[in-house]
Design a protein around this motif. Structure first.
Motif, PDB file in Angstrom:
ATOM      1  N   ILE A 163      -0.950   2.257  -5.592  1.00 21.71           N
ATOM      2  CA  ILE A 163       0.480   1.912  -5.638  1.00 21.71           C
ATOM      3  C   ILE A 163       1.071   1.968  -4.226  1.00 21.71           C
ATOM      4  O   ILE A 163       1.812   1.071  -3.807  1.00 21.71           O
ATOM      5  CB  ILE A 163       1.251   2.877  -6.559  1.00 21.71           C
ATOM      6  CG1 ILE A 163       0.758   2.770  -7.997  1.00 21.71           C
ATOM      7  CG2 ILE A 163       2.750   2.596  -6.498  1.00 21.71           C
ATOM      8  CD1 ILE A 163       1.315   3.841  -8.916  1.00 21.71           C
ATOM      9  N   THR A 164       0.749   3.030  -3.500  1.00 21.88           N
ATOM     10  CA  THR A 164       1.274   3.197  -2.140  1.00 21.88           C
ATOM     11  C   THR A 164       0.828   2.049  -1.247  1.00 21.88           C
ATOM     12  O   THR A 164       1.602   1.530  -0.433  1.00 21.88           O
ATOM     13  CB  THR A 164       0.804   4.529  -1.545  1.00 21.88           C
ATOM     14  OG1 THR A 164       1.024   5.579  -2.479  1.00 21.88           O
ATOM     15  CG2 THR A 164       1.566   4.843  -0.267  1.00 21.88           C
ATOM     16  N   ALA A 165      -0.436   1.625  -1.384  1.00 18.09           N
ATOM     17  CA  ALA A 165      -0.964   0.538  -0.562  1.00 18.09           C
ATOM     18  C   ALA A 165      -0.263  -0.780  -0.862  1.00 18.09           C
ATOM     19  O   ALA A 165      -0.027  -1.593   0.043  1.00 18.09           O
ATOM     20  CB  ALA A 165      -2.468   0.409  -0.786  1.00 18.09           C
ATOM     21  N   VAL A 166       0.073  -1.011  -2.128  1.00 19.04           N
ATOM     22  CA  VAL A 166       0.809  -2.222  -2.499  1.00 19.04           C
ATOM     23  C   VAL A 166       2.190  -2.204  -1.849  1.00 19.04           C
ATOM     24  O   VAL A 166       2.614  -3.180  -1.221  1.00 19.04           O
ATOM     25  CB  VAL A 166       0.913  -2.350  -4.027  1.00 19.04           C
ATOM     26  CG1 VAL A 166       1.931  -3.435  -4.419  1.00 19.04           C
ATOM     27  CG2 VAL A 166      -0.447  -2.672  -4.622  1.00 19.04           C
ATOM     28  N   ILE A 167       2.902  -1.089  -1.971  1.00 17.82           N
ATOM     29  CA  ILE A 167       4.237  -0.978  -1.373  1.00 17.82           C
ATOM     30  C   ILE A 167       4.155  -1.128   0.142  1.00 17.82           C
ATOM     31  O   ILE A 167       5.027  -1.741   0.780  1.00 17.82           O
ATOM     32  CB  ILE A 167       4.886   0.365  -1.745  1.00 17.82           C
ATOM     33  CG1 ILE A 167       5.127   0.436  -3.258  1.00 17.82           C
ATOM     34  CG2 ILE A 167       6.208   0.558  -0.998  1.00 17.82           C
ATOM     35  CD1 ILE A 167       5.627   1.790  -3.741  1.00 17.82           C
ATOM     36  N   ALA A 168       3.082  -0.606   0.746  1.00 18.91           N
ATOM     37  CA  ALA A 168       2.918  -0.684   2.201  1.00 18.91           C
ATOM     38  C   ALA A 168       2.808  -2.117   2.688  1.00 18.91           C
ATOM     39  O   ALA A 168       3.069  -2.395   3.874  1.00 18.91           O
ATOM     40  CB  ALA A 168       1.678   0.103   2.635  1.00 18.91           C
ATOM     41  N   ASN A 169       2.456  -3.029   1.815  1.00 16.43           N
ATOM     42  CA  ASN A 169       2.324  -4.437   2.191  1.00 16.43           C
ATOM     43  C   ASN A 169       3.572  -5.246   1.864  1.00 16.43           C
ATOM     44  O   ASN A 169       3.537  -6.476   1.918  1.00 16.43           O
ATOM     45  CB  ASN A 169       1.112  -5.045   1.497  1.00 16.43           C
ATOM     46  CG  ASN A 169      -0.186  -4.693   2.199  1.00 16.43           C
ATOM     47  OD1 ASN A 169      -0.567  -5.316   3.196  1.00 16.43           O
ATOM     48  ND2 ASN A 169      -0.870  -3.665   1.707  1.00 16.43           N
ATOM     49  N   THR A 170       4.659  -4.579   1.542  1.00 17.60           N
ATOM     50  CA  THR A 170       5.934  -5.260   1.338  1.00 17.60           C
ATOM     51  C   THR A 170       6.861  -4.964   2.515  1.00 17.60           C
ATOM     52  O   THR A 170       6.685  -3.986   3.235  1.00 17.60           O
ATOM     53  CB  THR A 170       6.590  -4.839   0.012  1.00 17.60           C
ATOM     54  OG1 THR A 170       6.894  -3.431   0.041  1.00 17.60           O
ATOM     55  CG2 THR A 170       5.665  -5.123  -1.163  1.00 17.60           C
ATOM     56  N   GLU A 171       7.828  -5.823   2.706  1.00 18.61           N
ATOM     57  CA  GLU A 171       8.750  -5.683   3.834  1.00 18.61           C
ATOM     58  C   GLU A 171       9.796  -4.607   3.591  1.00 18.61           C
ATOM     59  O   GLU A 171      10.332  -4.015   4.529  1.00 18.61           O
ATOM     60  CB  GLU A 171       9.459  -7.022   4.095  1.00 18.61           C
ATOM     61  CG  GLU A 171       8.537  -8.145   4.490  1.00 18.61           C
ATOM     62  CD  GLU A 171       7.810  -7.839   5.788  1.00 18.61           C
ATOM     63  OE1 GLU A 171       8.489  -7.569   6.801  1.00 18.61           O
ATOM     64  OE2 GLU A 171       6.561  -7.877   5.783  1.00 18.61           O
TER      65      GLU A 171
END
Length: 331
Positions: A263-271
């Protein structure tokens, strides 16, 4: 328990205060026996600070539940994680064993993170240590630090107060950090690509929260409509909770996982991440993504995201149009 422990570890008199000597601190115990995701993430700045101030020390954690094994797996200074079971009456033998393990080592510093935690104070008292901090200093540091009330910054400022003036770190308090690896970040990027199937940048949303912290579906639907109008060149994805609830009627592509680091990695790839005050909001902060926390009942000053252009906003005091302007300033 609060009544029993209220006088435990009363701050020493100023004249008896002995600053810590970094070279002498080889082993530290941090006490935060709480199982909640947000509360455990909020101690990552303290762990980073201790690792910098005492670079050769080993850090043990006294916590509750199993989340810490995941959150701190890439912290090299973490040695032992002493865990109490989340439901201690159902696993009472493990609960007692967790407390007994506190006696197995002698620490140079035992640090209770939250002065309101009865079990934190008791564990600090029970552990063997040369220097012990129970949660309160002998002087009021709120006059020195305007953001002293913040639960991630409060313990860092307390630690700095325990050092001599020449050794105090004058840098900003470290941000929350889960320390994602490069492969984890790449995996998050691929998940985003499969969700949106275009090259536009993405904004992530989290519309859920427990109890009164949750904003109404009407509020979210109006706000989401404004976001789509004002930012047509961005994708929107919604991070779902385990309850599988969406306050925008599942009208954006959704992502759910039981893997916290994923989940954290997905959020890390958002602006940008926009979400209600929750563990997910703190997880976003720990991803190093600009984070906007939406508050309505809890105290923004104690929990709001910070660093990386992040901030908290009280939606009862600030309208959507002003919030849109602040989003534009980030993007």
């Amino acid at each position: 328990m609060g009544g029993i422990t209220k006088n435990l570890g009363n701050p020493s008199k100023e004249k008896n205060f002995v600053p810590l000597v970094p070279a002498e601190i080889k082993r530290v115990l941090i006490c935060r026996p709480n199982h909640r995701l947000g509360n455990q993430l909020l101690i990552t700045p303290l762990v980073q600070e201790i690792s910098e101030v005492f670079p050769n020390c080993k850090i043990d954690l006294f916590v509750k539940g199993n989340l810490s094994l995941i959150l701190f797996e890439n912290y090299k200074n973490i040695d032992q994680i002493i865990r109490l079971p989340k439901k201690h009456f159902k696993q009472f033998h493990l609960y007692i064993w967790g407390w007994l393990k506190l006696k197995k080592r002698r620490y140079d510093l035992v640090f209770n993170v939250d002065k309101r935690s009865s079990s934190g104070k008791l564990s600090t008292k029970f552990a063997r240590g040369k220097h012990k901090f129970f949660g309160e200093n002998e002087v009021d540091l709120s006059t020195k630090y305007s953001d002293f009330v913040h639960l991630a910054k409060y313990p860092v400022y307390n630690l700095r107060h325990m050092l001599s003036e020449k050794e105090i770190n004058l840098k900003p308090v470290p941000p929350l950090n889960i320390k994602l690896t490069s492969p984890e970040t790449i995996k998050g990027q691929k998940i985003i690509e499969n969700l949106v199937k275009n090259e536009k940048k993405t904004i992530s949303l989290f519309t859920y929260a427990t109890g009164g912290k949750r904003h109404s579906e009407a509020w979210w639907m109006e706000f989401y409509g404004k976001l789509k109008t004002e930012f047509p060149n961005y994708n929107f994805i919604e991070i779902l909770p385990k309850e599988n609830v969406s306050q925008i009627g599942f009208s954006a592509p959704t992502f759910y996982s039981m893997d916290i680091r994923e989940i954290t990695a997905v959020i890390a790839n958002t602006e940008l991440f926009i979400g209600t005050d929750s563990g997910m909001m703190h997880l976003s902060s720990a991803s190093q993504t600009p984070t906007i926390g939406l508050f309505s009942v809890t105290k923004k000053e104690k929990y709001e995201p910070y660093g990386n252009k992040s901030f908290g906003i009280n939606t009862k005091e600030t309208g959507m149009d002003e919030l849109i302007l602040r989003i534009k300033s980030i993007l």
